[in-house]
Design an enzyme around this catalytic site. Structure first.
Site, PDB file in Angstrom:
ATOM      1  N   ILE A  45       0.737  -1.093   0.046  1.00  0.00           N
ATOM      2  CA  ILE A  45      -0.203  -0.007  -0.082  1.00  0.00           C
ATOM      3  C   ILE A  45       0.883   1.290  -0.128  1.00  0.00           C
ATOM      4  CG2 ILE A  45      -2.023  -1.009   0.997  1.00  0.00           C
ATOM      5  CD1 ILE A  45      -1.037  -0.178   3.742  1.00  0.00           C
ATOM      6  N   GLY A  71       8.262   3.881   0.745  1.00  0.00           N
ATOM      7  CA  GLY A  71       8.808   4.832   1.063  1.00  0.00           C
ATOM      8  C   GLY A  71      10.616   4.611   1.134  1.00  0.00           C
ATOM      9  N   GLY A  72      11.279   5.467   1.647  1.00  0.00           N
ATOM     10  CA  GLY A  72      12.738   5.474   1.546  1.00  0.00           C
ATOM     11  C   GLY A  72      13.257   4.474   2.224  1.00  0.00           C
ATOM     12  N   PHE A  73      12.003   3.782   3.315  1.00  0.00           N
ATOM     13  CA  PHE A  73      12.681   2.771   4.367  1.00  0.00           C
ATOM     14  C   PHE A  73      12.447   1.374   3.718  1.00  0.00           C
ATOM     15  CE2 PHE A  73      11.418   0.250   7.775  1.00  0.00           C
ATOM     16  CZ  PHE A  73      12.118   0.227   8.794  1.00  0.00           C
ATOM     17  N   GLY A  74      11.467   1.198   2.761  1.00  0.00           N
ATOM     18  CA  GLY A  74      10.879   0.120   2.260  1.00  0.00           C
ATOM     19  C   GLY A  74       9.470   0.194   2.103  1.00  0.00           C
ATOM     20  N   LYS A  75       9.078  -1.149   1.779  1.00  0.00           N
ATOM     21  CA  LYS A  75       7.542  -1.231   1.375  1.00  0.00           C
ATOM     22  C   LYS A  75       6.549  -1.435   2.565  1.00  0.00           C
ATOM     23  CE  LYS A  75       8.236  -3.133  -3.042  1.00  0.00           C
ATOM     24  NZ  LYS A  75       8.865  -4.412  -3.723  1.00  0.00           N
ATOM     25  N   VAL A  76       5.316  -0.852   2.349  1.00  0.00           N
ATOM     26  CA  VAL A  76       4.424  -0.965   3.310  1.00  0.00           C
ATOM     27  C   VAL A  76       3.157  -2.089   2.848  1.00  0.00           C
ATOM     28  CG1 VAL A  76       2.765   0.213   4.916  1.00  0.00           C
ATOM     29  CG2 VAL A  76       4.917   1.370   4.265  1.00  0.00           C
ATOM     30  N   LYS A 107       5.219  -2.421   7.860  1.00  0.00           N
ATOM     31  CA  LYS A 107       6.389  -1.733   7.131  1.00  0.00           C
ATOM     32  C   LYS A 107       7.480  -2.452   7.325  1.00  0.00           C
ATOM     33  CE  LYS A 107       8.204   2.672   8.185  1.00  0.00           C
ATOM     34  NZ  LYS A 107       8.012   4.142   8.565  1.00  0.00           N
ATOM     35  N   ASP A 142       9.858  15.503   9.587  1.00  0.00           N
ATOM     36  CA  ASP A 142       9.464  14.868   8.255  1.00  0.00           C
ATOM     37  C   ASP A 142       8.095  15.318   7.853  1.00  0.00           C
ATOM     38  OD1 ASP A 142       9.939  14.073   5.539  1.00  0.00           O
ATOM     39  OD2 ASP A 142      10.004  12.046   6.028  1.00  0.00           O
TER      40      ASP A 142
END
Ligand SMILES: *[C@@H]1O[C@H](CO)[C@@H](O)[C@H](O)[C@H]1NC(C)=O
Ligand SMILES: *[C@@H]1O[C@H](CO)[C@@H](O)[C@H](O)[C@H]1NC(C)=O
Ligand SMILES: *[C@@H]1O[C@H](CO)[C@@H](O)[C@H](O)[C@H]1NC(C)=O
Ligand SMILES: *[C@@H]1O[C@H](CO)[C@@H](O)[C@H](O)[C@H]1NC(C)=O
Ligand SMILES: *[C@@H]1O[C@H](CO)[C@@H](O)[C@H](O)[C@H]1NC(C)=O
Length: 833
Positions: A499, A502-507, A521, A617
């Site tokens: 869904i 982001g920079g961190f990975g997928k949600v 996440k 952020d």
């Protein structure tokens, strides 16, 4: 304006009782004592508890089930005869007591979970309520006795106490008391100082969370005129060596018009804790106690004092604190009873909604010259007040009883471990509510340990006929999920369940077996920001709980995974509702409410804890909306703890999102809360104009929304560039207030920007102006904004109509604490003594 009033509830109150008689012989008019499940009357001290069958006319229950403990004497801690028998409720059951004298009544409930036949009482789970208040919710008792003490004001001729088993479970009760309380014990309108006073203590249901005898022994009900128990304070002292016990019970002289033996017994007033180095002129420290409480509730604190240490009048001046608030300054007890020492009296103080699971009570010397450096406290009662729904919580009630969006979270049931996970998650939520940064816990116990049924319960306050609270122990638990559970919930990280990225990975969207949705996440192990942000987020989110901050449900770090599990936000990001996704356009009112909600969340971050937290952020993609479009701020991966009081900024590498970045932060690399305010100002323009903050496809001067909007705002023609679907639907004064607020947020220098509290206030005002509840004195025109000039409307709006007013207004103020410092600075000088 509206926002401020609720915060005034933090008040201190000097209550003076007008009890002429201090003979210890209060005779309650209503006095129901029932030993449930017992075949005979039971005497405890000088009180007789009625045999269950003699009480049957009070009770309506679908089925009679009586139980008795297989062991005659249970344990030394649970040796009250009341705990030997119980009644089991297989369905909703009611006790109806007729009340001869309206007013406050104790409701004391005794529980001891033994095993009887096919019933294991520790498996019982149930709620208890009266006509007006929820006393316990999804309550269970593990392996020790628990006495829950409440006091409620009964205005009608009867008090109905209802026991409702949770689904698939049953309820039980060992004994119940409903007993009149003297009218003067809790007075409604406690005298207060400006700027407001807490009125309506009468209508509060109270739950005794702690009742402590400072510097003295355990006091059993037999030694208290109102059958209360008092526990010693030693275990709750933060630094035991700083405190000293003093006892001089004989010196206590109850005074007319002050506290009486019904306020607290002689053993409480005649013993105290003082500073260990009392009298040493160089002494300057606080004596502090810490108590576990349920966060999210207000508490009535009653401080009992009696100066049995001073040798003369006007020697002892001291300060009393609750957390960092000052409750009383330069308190001089010798001025309270004319020319007498050792006169008992007490001080009532109503807290704001408590944000952490621990409260600190401190006493310390006054800074007045010539003061004898000492401070004393004789006794303390901490009473939980019902929330605005009339609930006193219990495990689930404490989660967030005002927020409908949370209700589904409360019933999450996990995947592989089946129903056990339900218990685990309930415990997790429980923990999240109370857990604060607890350094000691962060290091150890990295293994997944399901919460044992025995483990989830509380410390009881121990000792004879003990007195328990479920508020506790939780801080030792992790809310760590096994990888398998997460895998199953996300259909093995099904790409079609993604869904967000982001920079961190997928949600991913996730769903537990019972259908409860979560957002999962999953950090990209190669992500640079990776681990540090993962940790920051867990730390931040487990520390902060607020209805306008997205809640963390758990995490998983098996096999070097970095997975965070959040409550699922049905309506996705604010950004997606503004442009680019084809969702229907939001009404102005809905947008204002979303801005207000997120401002509240940020305001809480900035002020809600001892140390401010800067989000770093803030953007529309980090503001999420639940099924009611309630806004919650998300993504704390970049958050930083704010400056200490003596510094004004945090120096740190520039991070954040392009288009929202505070230019000052960019220039000076110094971070303050005002950087979030800047970013929030950009969000406000984004909400108004419904276009990306940076859109390179536009003509040059339009690329950056902040610049573009400021240009029109400075010309006084901002309405030229607003979202066309809002055209004609915003009242001009609402728009003006909103635009001014956004403009101020974008001031070049942080010092010129408003605080989030001010932003919040202004947005609320803009909402009121929209709803025309008030008229802005600056402008009486009521005409609506006219047609827009076509050339500025070339953004792609897919939206059609304004969305209907489906948004639930939540006027309830949570923990935000606007201007608390202002309120408190005025409370510092009390006039009450
Ligand atoms: C139990 O106590 C009640 C009220 O105190 C009294 O009326 C009753 O006679 C007692 N019954 C027995 C069996 O002692
Ligand atoms: C409590 O009361 C009992 C008798 O009623 C007495 O023996 C005892 O000393 C008292 N304890 C305290 C702490 O006052
Ligand atoms: C005592 O505690 C209060 C509140 O936390 C604090 O403001 C004060 O500075 C402390 N005093 C000393 C001497 O540590
Ligand atoms: C507690 O309940 C009463 C009555 O339902 C209500 O008036 C009061 O506002 C509640 N207390 C709080 C702190 O919300
Ligand atoms: C009872 O619970 C406590 C923790 O609450 C635990 O330490 C103890 O082992 C348990 N006892 C039994 C008999 O289960």
């Amino acid at each position: 304006m509206m926002g401020y009033r609720k915060f005034d509830l933090c008040i201190w109150v000097l209550s003076i009782l007008s009890f002429g008689c201090f003979c210890s012989g209060f005779t309650p008019v209503d006095n129901y004592l029932i030993d449930c499940g017992s075949l005979a009357n039971t005497s405890v001290g000088n009180r007789v508890y009625l045999a269950d069958k003699l009480a049957s006319n009070f009770l309506s229950t679908p089925k009679d089930v009586l139980a008795s403990s297989p062991l005659k004497s249970i344990t030394s801690f649970d040796d009250s005869p009341l705990y030997q028998t119980a009644r089991i409720f297989t369905g909703s059951s009611k006790y109806t007591f007729s009340i001869s004298l309206t007013g406050r009544h104790w409701i004391r409930l005794y529980f001891y979970p033994f095993v009887s036949g096919s019933y294991d009482l520790s498996k019982a789970k149930f709620s208890v309520s009266t006509q007006n208040y929820g006393l316990l919710s999804d309550f269970s008792v593990q392996n020790s006795s628990v006495m829950k003490e409440f006091s409620v004001n009964v205005n009608s001729g009867s008090l109905v106490v209802t026991f409702t088993p949770s689904s698939g479970s049953f309820a039980f009760l060992n004994a119940i008391e409903v007993v009149s309380v003297p009218d003067t014990l809790i007075t409604d309108d406690a005298t207060t100082t400006t700027p407001g006073k807490f009125q309506g203590l009468m209508s509060q249901a109270l739950e005794t969370t702690w009742r402590v005898n400072m510097g003295g022994p355990f006091v059993s009900f037999e030694n208290d005129t109102l059958w209360r128990t008092w526990v010693p304070d030693r275990d709750y002292l933060v630094s035991k060596n700083l405190a000293k016990d003093v006892s001089n019970v004989a010196a206590v002289e109850y005074g007319e018009g002050l506290a009486t033996a019904d306020s607290a017994p002689r053993t409480v007033y005649g013993t105290l804790t003082e500073m260990n180095s009392a009298g040493d002129p160089n002494t300057n420290y606080n004596v502090t106690w810490e108590f576990k409480v349920d966060s999210g509730f207000q508490y009535l604190l009653r401080f009992h004092f009696c100066d049995i240490v001073s040798k003369g009048l006007n020697q002892l001046y001291f300060n009393v604190y609750f957390d960092s608030w000052i409750v009383a300054q330069d308190l001089d007890l010798s001025t309270i009873a004319v020319n007498k020492l050792a006169t008992p009296y007490y001080l009532d103080y109503v807290t704001t909604s408590v944000v952490s699971d621990t409260i600190r009570i401190s006493i310390g010397p006054s800074s007045l010259n010539n003061a004898y450096p000492n401070a004393i406290l004789n006794g303390l009662e901490i009473m939980k007040m019902n929330n605005s729904d009339g609930h006193l919580g219990g495990a689930s009630g404490a989660v967030n009883s005002n927020s409908s969006s949370k209700s589904n979270v409360g019933v999450i049931v996990g995947a592989t471990v089946g129903s056990l996970i339900a218990v685990v998650l309930a415990a997790i939520l429980f923990i999240l509510c109370r857990r604060r940064k607890d350094k000691a816990n962060q290091g150890h116990s990295k293994t997944w340990a399901p919460f044992s049924m025995n483990g989830t319960n509380s410390h009881t306050m121990g000792s004879k006929y003990s007195y328990g609270t479920t508020a506790s122990a939780a801080s030792n638990y992790q809310y760590r999920f096994p990888f398998g559970v997460v895998q199953e919930a996300t259909n093995n990280f099904d790409e079609s369940w993604v869904i967000g990225i982001g920079g961190f990975g997928k949600v991913y969207k996730g769903e537990f077996n019972d259908g409860t949705k979560v957002a999962v996440k999953r950090g990209n192990p190669r992500s640079q920001q990776g681990l540090a942000e993962f940790r920051t987020e867990i730390e931040m989110l487990s520390q902060f709980r607020h209805r306008h901050l997205v809640s963390l449900i758990g995490y998983c770090d098996d096999k070097s995974e970095m997975i965070l599990i959040y409550e699922y936000m049905e309506n996705g990001t604010l950004k997606s509702h503004l442009y680019g996704s084809g969702l229907p356009s939001l009404s102005w009112k809905a947008r204002l409410e979303i801005c207000i909600g997120s401002a509240r969340g940020l305001h809480y971050l900035h002020t809600g804890d001892a140390k401010a937290v800067i989000h770093r952020d803030v953007k529309s993609a980090n503001i999420l909306l639940d099924e009611n479009l309630m806004a919650k701020v998300a993504d704390f991966g970049l958050s930083k703890t704010g400056p200490e009081l003596d510094q004004t900024h945090v120096s740190t590498a520039v991070k954040g999102s392009f288009g929202y970045l505070d230019p000052e932060y960019f220039r000076r690399q110094q971070l303050t809360e005002k950087s979030d305010v800047y970013s929030f100002g950009v969000v406000l323009f984004e909400v108004l104009c419904a276009r990306p903050v940076i859109d390179p496809s536009l003509p040059r001067e339009m690329v950056n929304l902040a610049e573009w909007a400021m240009k029109w705002q400075k010309k006084g023609q901002l309405e030229q560039i607003i979202d066309p679907t809002l055209a004609g639907k915003i009242r001009p004064d609402s728009l003006r207030k909103f635009a001014e607020t956004a403009e101020k947020c974008l001031a070049d220098y942080g010092v010129d920007r408003p605080s989030m509290g001010d932003v919040l206030w202004n947005l609320e005002y803009a909402l009121q102006l929209q709803e025309a509840v008030i008229q802005d004195p600056e402008d009486n025109s009521t005409n609506v904004i006219g047609e827009l000039s076509p050339q500025v409307n070339n953004f792609n709006h897919i939206d059609t109509t304004g969305s209907p007013g489906q948004f639930e207004v939540s006027s309830v103020d949570d923990l935000s604490g606007v201007s608390m410092s202002r309120v408190f600075s005025q409370l510092v000088k009390s006039e009450g003594r």
